[in-house]
Design an enzyme around this catalytic site. Structure first.
Site, PDB file in Angstrom:
ATOM      1  NE  ARG A  52      -2.566   1.008   3.535  1.00 47.83           N
ATOM      2  CZ  ARG A  52      -3.268   0.745   4.638  1.00 47.83           C
ATOM      3  NH1 ARG A  52      -4.524   0.346   4.547  1.00 47.83           N
ATOM      4  NH2 ARG A  52      -2.718   0.871   5.821  1.00 47.83           N
ATOM      5  CE  LYS A 152      -2.230   4.614   7.022  1.00 50.66           C
ATOM      6  NZ  LYS A 152      -3.434   5.125   7.658  1.00 50.66           N
ATOM      7  CD  GLU A 185     -12.180   5.486   5.151  1.00 50.38           C
ATOM      8  OE1 GLU A 185     -11.574   4.458   5.460  1.00 50.38           O
ATOM      9  OE2 GLU A 185     -11.712   6.342   4.373  1.00 50.38           O
TER      10      GLU A 185
HETATM   11  N1  PXG Z   1      -9.453   4.291   6.974  1.00 54.87           N
HETATM   12  C1  PXG Z   1      -8.597   5.294   7.193  1.00 54.87           C
HETATM   13  C2  PXG Z   1      -8.911   6.659   6.702  1.00 54.87           C
HETATM   14  C3  PXG Z   1      -7.405   5.035   7.891  1.00 54.87           C
HETATM   15  O1  PXG Z   1      -6.534   6.020   8.122  1.00 54.87           O
HETATM   16  C4  PXG Z   1      -8.054   2.704   8.079  1.00 54.87           C
HETATM   17  C5  PXG Z   1      -9.214   3.033   7.377  1.00 54.87           C
HETATM   18  C6  PXG Z   1      -7.809   1.298   8.483  1.00 54.87           C
HETATM   19  O2  PXG Z   1      -6.766   0.717   7.693  1.00 54.87           O
HETATM   20  P1  PXG Z   1      -5.826  -0.433   8.258  1.00 54.87           P
HETATM   21  O3  PXG Z   1      -4.955  -0.779   7.105  1.00 54.87           O
HETATM   22  O4  PXG Z   1      -5.072   0.148   9.414  1.00 54.87           O
HETATM   23  O5  PXG Z   1      -6.706  -1.555   8.668  1.00 54.87           O
HETATM   24  C7  PXG Z   1      -7.127   3.723   8.325  1.00 54.87           C
HETATM   25  C8  PXG Z   1      -5.852   3.412   9.049  1.00 54.87           C
HETATM   26  C9  PXG Z   1      -3.431   6.416  13.791  1.00 54.87           C
HETATM   27  C10 PXG Z   1      -3.550   5.309  12.835  1.00 54.87           C
HETATM   28  O6  PXG Z   1      -2.290   6.728  14.190  1.00 54.87           O
HETATM   29  C11 PXG Z   1      -4.467   5.359  11.814  1.00 54.87           C
HETATM   30  C12 PXG Z   1      -4.572   4.302  10.923  1.00 54.87           C
HETATM   31  C13 PXG Z   1      -3.772   3.219  11.044  1.00 54.87           C
HETATM   32  C14 PXG Z   1      -2.848   3.171  12.083  1.00 54.87           C
HETATM   33  C15 PXG Z   1      -2.741   4.226  12.983  1.00 54.87           C
HETATM   34  O7  PXG Z   1      -4.454   6.981  14.188  1.00 54.87           O
HETATM   35  N2  PXG Z   1      -5.490   4.418   9.945  1.00 54.87           N
END
Ligand code: PXG
Length: 294
Positions: A52, A152, A185
């Site tokens: 990713r 991301k 989401e």
């Molecule tokens: N949607 C968004 C907008 C995100 O930023 C997810 C879904 C979930 O994705 P994953 O691959 O983690 O299952 C995310 C992920 C933080 C933090 O520091 C945020 C995320 C991941 C890890 C830490 O708040 N966001």
């Protein structure tokens, strides 16, 4: 021992790990990142996160100055130097340092590569037993016609504004709709509903393609449930038997109230709990080992 961070070729004590005020990541949010977890001395789904990261870089016309294998080695090396068993890993790649002006051609010397790896602290605490309360944000998720939510990127204001709105309403998280009004989401997590033992989550058009989301879709099938990716509305959320959010930091967190409506019986759902248990098994027993095995 002070933890180390990786910055452009060096492992430095965190207090010495710095980037320039002229870094375009700071000036314009021009960059990308990943959020990765390590459990029990293993990095969970590291290659999915690396994929990713490189896909996000490609989407913003940025070349990461390392190969996938080099990035993997740097992440594992930093984990070893910081003696991580259960940790949180944050690679960040920005456009780099340059003159003012948002044109990436202002950047000289290539992208800035930063990696942070620290011991992890629990995100929601008791909330995993009680369940979360969500509100629907008045902000819509940025549409892919503007900036693809699949990237991301370091542009999180859309989600931060939604999260602030949740804070103002004393809710635990915000649910964002897409520009058409379908559920997309939460601010940093994907979203699922369960009804009649079928799991439904929005398609990857207006959301980040979460690694945890993908893991949950696989677990659901393995446990014999139907799981589908389909557009749905708040009506389907209010009428769901169960709901939960998924993310690397949050893992799987049950949702029991949305916009002042009780979801199901107001307690974390049976299928949510079953999937969470399997997820906790997987994170501890799979993943890329950080340390050589004897
Ligand atoms: N949607 C968004 C907008 C995100 O930023 C997810 C879904 C979930 O994705 P994953 O691959 O983690 O299952 C995310 C992920 C933080 C933090 O520091 C945020 C995320 C991941 C890890 C830490 O708040 N966001």
């Amino acid at each position: 021992m002070e933890l180390l961070a990786y910055v452009n070729g060096e492992f430095l004590p965190e207090s010495d790990a710095k980037v320039s005020v002229f870094d375009h990541g700071l000036l314009y949010g021009d960059g990308i990142f990943e959020g990765i977890r390590a459990y029990n001395g293993r990095v969970f789904r590291l290659d999915d996160h690396l994929r990713r990261l490189f896909d996000s870089a490609k989407a913003i016309h940025m070349e990461i100055p390392h190969s996938v294998d080099e990035m993997r080695d740097l992440i594992l090396e930093l984990c070893r130097r910081n003696e991580i068993e259960d940790g949180y890993i944050r690679p960040v790649v920005t456009r780099g340092k340059g003159d003012l002006g948002l044109d990436p051609r202002k950047v000289k010397g290539g992208p800035t590569v930063v990696i942070i790896a620290r011991p992890f602290e629990v995100l929601y605490g008791d909330k995993y037993e009680e369940g979360l309360e969500l509100i629907t944000s008045t902000y819509r998720r940025v549409p892919s016609q503007s900036v693809s939510p699949n990237i991301k990127s370091l542009n999180y204001l859309n989600q931060i504004l939604a999260r602030v709105e949740a804070n103002i309403h004393d809710a635990d998280e915000a649910l964002l709709l897409d520009i058409q009004g379908y559920v997309s989401e939460a601010s940093a997590d994907n979203f699922f509903v369960v009804r009649d033992e079928i799991l439904t989550t929005p398609p990857t058009v207006s959301i980040l393609q979460g690694v945890t989301r993908q893991t949950v879709l696989e677990i659901a099938v393995e446990l014999g449930y139907k799981a589908r990716e389909r557009f749905f509305t708040l009506y389907d959320v209010y009428g769901a038997d169960e709901a939960f959010i998924t993310g690397t930091a949050a893992e799987i967190a049950p949702v029991v109230r949305v916009d002042d409506r009780v979801v199901g019986d107001g307690k974390p759902g049976r299928i949510t709990k079953q999937i969470t248990a399997r997820y906790r098994d997987l994170v501890r027993s799979t993943g890329t080992p950080i340390y050589e095995k004897a």
